[in-house]
Design an enzyme around this catalytic site. Structure first.
Site, PDB file in Angstrom:
ATOM      1  N   THR A  32     -95.708  19.814 -35.774  1.00 52.39           N
ATOM      2  CA  THR A  32     -94.139  20.157 -35.750  1.00 52.39           C
ATOM      3  C   THR A  32     -93.517  18.699 -36.070  1.00 52.39           C
ATOM      4  O   THR A  32     -93.958  17.632 -35.648  1.00 52.39           O
ATOM      5  CB  THR A  32     -93.681  20.700 -34.654  1.00 52.39           C
ATOM      6  OG1 THR A  32     -92.359  20.322 -34.261  1.00 52.39           O
ATOM      7  CG2 THR A  32     -94.445  19.665 -33.169  1.00 52.39           C
ATOM      8  N   GLY A  45     -91.851  26.316 -37.046  1.00 52.63           N
ATOM      9  CA  GLY A  45     -91.456  25.587 -37.968  1.00 52.63           C
ATOM     10  C   GLY A  45     -92.626  24.835 -38.840  1.00 52.63           C
ATOM     11  O   GLY A  45     -93.596  24.276 -38.172  1.00 52.63           O
ATOM     12  N   ASP A 101     -90.970  17.835 -34.762  1.00 50.80           N
ATOM     13  CA  ASP A 101     -90.014  17.312 -33.546  1.00 50.80           C
ATOM     14  C   ASP A 101     -90.983  16.417 -32.581  1.00 50.80           C
ATOM     15  O   ASP A 101     -90.169  15.670 -32.120  1.00 50.80           O
ATOM     16  CB  ASP A 101     -89.677  18.498 -32.818  1.00 50.80           C
ATOM     17  CG  ASP A 101     -88.926  19.837 -33.408  1.00 50.80           C
ATOM     18  OD1 ASP A 101     -88.235  19.127 -34.572  1.00 50.80           O
ATOM     19  OD2 ASP A 101     -88.914  20.941 -33.111  1.00 50.80           O
ATOM     20  N   ARG A 105     -92.066  32.793 -36.663  1.00 53.08           N
ATOM     21  CA  ARG A 105     -91.873  32.775 -35.315  1.00 53.08           C
ATOM     22  C   ARG A 105     -92.225  34.557 -35.045  1.00 53.08           C
ATOM     23  O   ARG A 105     -91.478  35.276 -35.980  1.00 53.08           O
ATOM     24  CB  ARG A 105     -90.588  32.377 -35.014  1.00 53.08           C
ATOM     25  CG  ARG A 105     -90.285  31.023 -35.161  1.00 53.08           C
ATOM     26  CD  ARG A 105     -89.181  30.453 -34.389  1.00 53.08           C
ATOM     27  NE  ARG A 105     -89.552  28.824 -34.620  1.00 53.08           N
ATOM     28  CZ  ARG A 105     -88.706  28.138 -35.698  1.00 53.08           C
ATOM     29  NH1 ARG A 105     -88.078  28.573 -36.510  1.00 53.08           N
ATOM     30  NH2 ARG A 105     -89.102  26.947 -35.758  1.00 53.08           N
ATOM     31  N   ASP A 151     -94.767  23.665 -29.390  1.00 55.36           N
ATOM     32  CA  ASP A 151     -95.123  24.286 -28.011  1.00 55.36           C
ATOM     33  C   ASP A 151     -94.665  25.780 -28.024  1.00 55.36           C
ATOM     34  O   ASP A 151     -95.543  26.805 -27.174  1.00 55.36           O
ATOM     35  CB  ASP A 151     -94.153  23.650 -26.778  1.00 55.36           C
ATOM     36  CG  ASP A 151     -92.624  23.773 -27.218  1.00 55.36           C
ATOM     37  OD1 ASP A 151     -92.137  24.265 -28.128  1.00 55.36           O
ATOM     38  OD2 ASP A 151     -92.054  23.898 -26.164  1.00 55.36           O
ATOM     39  N   ARG A 178     -84.667  19.719 -32.772  1.00 56.15           N
ATOM     40  CA  ARG A 178     -84.471  21.088 -31.598  1.00 56.15           C
ATOM     41  C   ARG A 178     -83.709  20.495 -30.450  1.00 56.15           C
ATOM     42  O   ARG A 178     -82.462  20.303 -30.492  1.00 56.15           O
ATOM     43  CB  ARG A 178     -85.857  21.696 -31.480  1.00 56.15           C
ATOM     44  CG  ARG A 178     -85.526  23.054 -30.696  1.00 56.15           C
ATOM     45  CD  ARG A 178     -86.672  23.683 -30.449  1.00 56.15           C
ATOM     46  NE  ARG A 178     -87.318  24.231 -31.734  1.00 56.15           N
ATOM     47  CZ  ARG A 178     -86.981  25.437 -32.461  1.00 56.15           C
ATOM     48  NH1 ARG A 178     -86.179  26.157 -31.808  1.00 56.15           N
ATOM     49  NH2 ARG A 178     -87.648  25.627 -33.541  1.00 56.15           N
ATOM     50  N   ASP A 225     -92.390  16.652 -30.195  1.00 52.86           N
ATOM     51  CA  ASP A 225     -92.052  16.608 -28.701  1.00 52.86           C
ATOM     52  C   ASP A 225     -92.991  17.422 -27.774  1.00 52.86           C
ATOM     53  O   ASP A 225     -92.801  17.542 -26.696  1.00 52.86           O
ATOM     54  CB  ASP A 225     -90.953  17.690 -28.551  1.00 52.86           C
ATOM     55  CG  ASP A 225     -91.071  19.218 -29.198  1.00 52.86           C
ATOM     56  OD1 ASP A 225     -92.140  19.173 -30.012  1.00 52.86           O
ATOM     57  OD2 ASP A 225     -90.161  20.037 -29.080  1.00 52.86           O
TER      58      ASP A 225
HETATM   59  O1  F6P Z   1     -89.128  22.936 -34.610  1.00 52.51           O
HETATM   60  C1  F6P Z   1     -88.896  22.353 -35.698  1.00 52.51           C
HETATM   61  C2  F6P Z   1     -87.597  22.671 -36.604  1.00 52.51           C
HETATM   62  O2  F6P Z   1     -87.484  22.242 -37.548  1.00 52.51           O
HETATM   63  C3  F6P Z   1     -86.427  22.057 -35.460  1.00 52.51           C
HETATM   64  O3  F6P Z   1     -86.410  20.747 -35.640  1.00 52.51           O
HETATM   65  C4  F6P Z   1     -85.420  22.977 -35.667  1.00 52.51           C
HETATM   66  O4  F6P Z   1     -84.433  22.828 -34.648  1.00 52.51           O
HETATM   67  C5  F6P Z   1     -85.828  24.124 -35.844  1.00 52.51           C
HETATM   68  O5  F6P Z   1     -87.156  24.073 -36.158  1.00 52.51           O
HETATM   69  C6  F6P Z   1     -85.075  25.039 -37.037  1.00 52.51           C
HETATM   70  O6  F6P Z   1     -85.731  26.154 -36.979  1.00 52.51           O
HETATM   71  P1  F6P Z   1     -85.430  27.259 -38.362  1.00 52.51           P
HETATM   72  O7  F6P Z   1     -85.938  26.693 -39.516  1.00 52.51           O
HETATM   73  O8  F6P Z   1     -85.955  28.614 -37.929  1.00 52.51           O
HETATM   74  O9  F6P Z   1     -83.896  27.416 -38.268  1.00 52.51           O
END
Ligand code: F6P
Length: 342
Positions: free
Chosen positions: A133, A14, A135, A79, A110, A179, A137
């Protein structure tokens, strides 16, 4: 005089506001030491793709001019499931070797760092992670790049929701990203004066029915005693079906009308706030210094305002928990609102 000549950089997972500021810092610091930075596009995909033509390019000073304030990432992000396969990892190592890369810097969370750790078995170059990130985390760093901006964006949005909620004396349920962690939810909830903060730290899905009843009671009591808005912030992936389902259940079980709002990817975009620009710059420069000093398998971190190095294994071992003082603060504030003392 360093022997390092070529460093690869990519952004993965992300995207987060401040990633561009980190890329810029890496390129500027490397330039100072006469090191070339090769930008690989679309996350790890450009490494695992055998035909990586046009997917990697030398980053010049001009490429990073005027990007410190831009959200997203000039290197694009993605990803990459192939990094979980032996074949993909071998190809990534082959690409780095054929491009004469001495070290790889990955800006991500991570999942991206697990990719770095897996690569370690197949490639001998230096591996450095920069935590990027929204998050927040990642263990062992006080903050990750992008978190401060995401919190700011969500606060601005909820402050606006509060205005209209107040005007109509409405109840809103706002779902926030993170997340499986509640850093954004707790920080934003408290900073917005949300009447309820629902997150992994104070709710478990087994207690769903009890919580629903408790929420219904507290909302009704608050509305009887003071006509005004009521905002519940909730972490994504917490309540089965999310904010929309919670709103439906409050209607069905207690005849309470709520408006659900999923804030979503707005939290990932926008110009990084100063805190993220500064963190990204410090971390980008530190990554180059660490490489020159021969370090590898580390995440650049910040603890108590000082940059430090954390073993990648340690960085991904646990998810960082939300500060207990924040959780306690919300509990105390909630007790006051539930007693209608304010
Ligand atoms: O890890 C960053 C994040 O924005 C999370 O907060 C969220 O759950 C996820 O990525 C969303 O991913 P995507 O944009 O692939 O739906």
């Amino acid at each position: 005089m360093t022997t390092i000549k070529r460093i690869a950089i990519l952004t993965s997972g992300g995207d987060a506001p401040g990633m561009n500021a980190a890329i810029r810092a890496v390129v500027l610091a490397a330039h100072h030491y006469h090191i070339d930075i090769i930008g690989f596009y679309h996350g790890y995909n450009s490494l695992v793709c055998a035909d990586n033509i046009n997917q990697a390019q030398l980053l010049t000073l001009g490429d990073v001019n005027n990007i410190i304030h831009r959200g997203g990432t000039i290197l694009k992000s993605a990803r990459c499931l192939q990094m979980e396969t032996e074949e993909g990892l071998k190809q990534a190592a082959k690409t780095l070797t054929s491009e004469n890369i001495d070290a790889l810097i990955v800006i991500g969370g991570d999942g991206s760092f697990h990719g770095l750790l897996a690569l370690k078995v197949h490639w001998q170059g230096q591996l450095i992670g920069i935590p990027g990130t929204i998050d927040n985390d990642l263990d062992s760093t006080d903050f990750t790049i992008g978190f401060a901006t995401a919190v700011n964006t969500a606060i601005e949005a909820i402050d606006k929701i509060r205005d209209t909620a107040d005007a109509f004396e409405r109840i809103f349920i706002v779902e926030l990203m993170g997340r499986h962690s509640g850093h954004i939810t707790f920080n934003v909830g408290i900073a917005c004066g949300a009447e309820q903060v629902l997150s992994f730290e104070n709710f478990s899905v087994e207690d769903k029915q009890t919580k629903l009843q408790q929420l219904a009671n507290e909302i009704k009591s608050a509305q009887e005693n003071r006509h005004s808005s009521y905002i519940i912030v909730i972490a994504e992936n917490l309540w089965p079906g999310g904010a929309i389902e919670l709103a439906k259940e409050l209607k069905q079980e207690a005849s309470i009308d709520c408006t659900a709002c999923v804030l979503g990817h707005i939290q990932r975009g926008g110009s990084p706030v100063p805190k993220d620009r500064l963190l990204a710059t410090k971390m980008g420069v530190a990554a180059i210094q660490a490489i020159i000093n021969g370090e590898t398998n580390i995440m650049i971190a910040e603890q108590h305002s000082a940059i430090c190095h954390i073993a990648l294994e340690q960085a991904v071992k646990h998810h960082k928990v939300v500060n207990q003082q924040l959780v306690d603060a919300q509990e105390n504030i909630l007790a006051l609102t539930a007693q209608n003392q304010y």
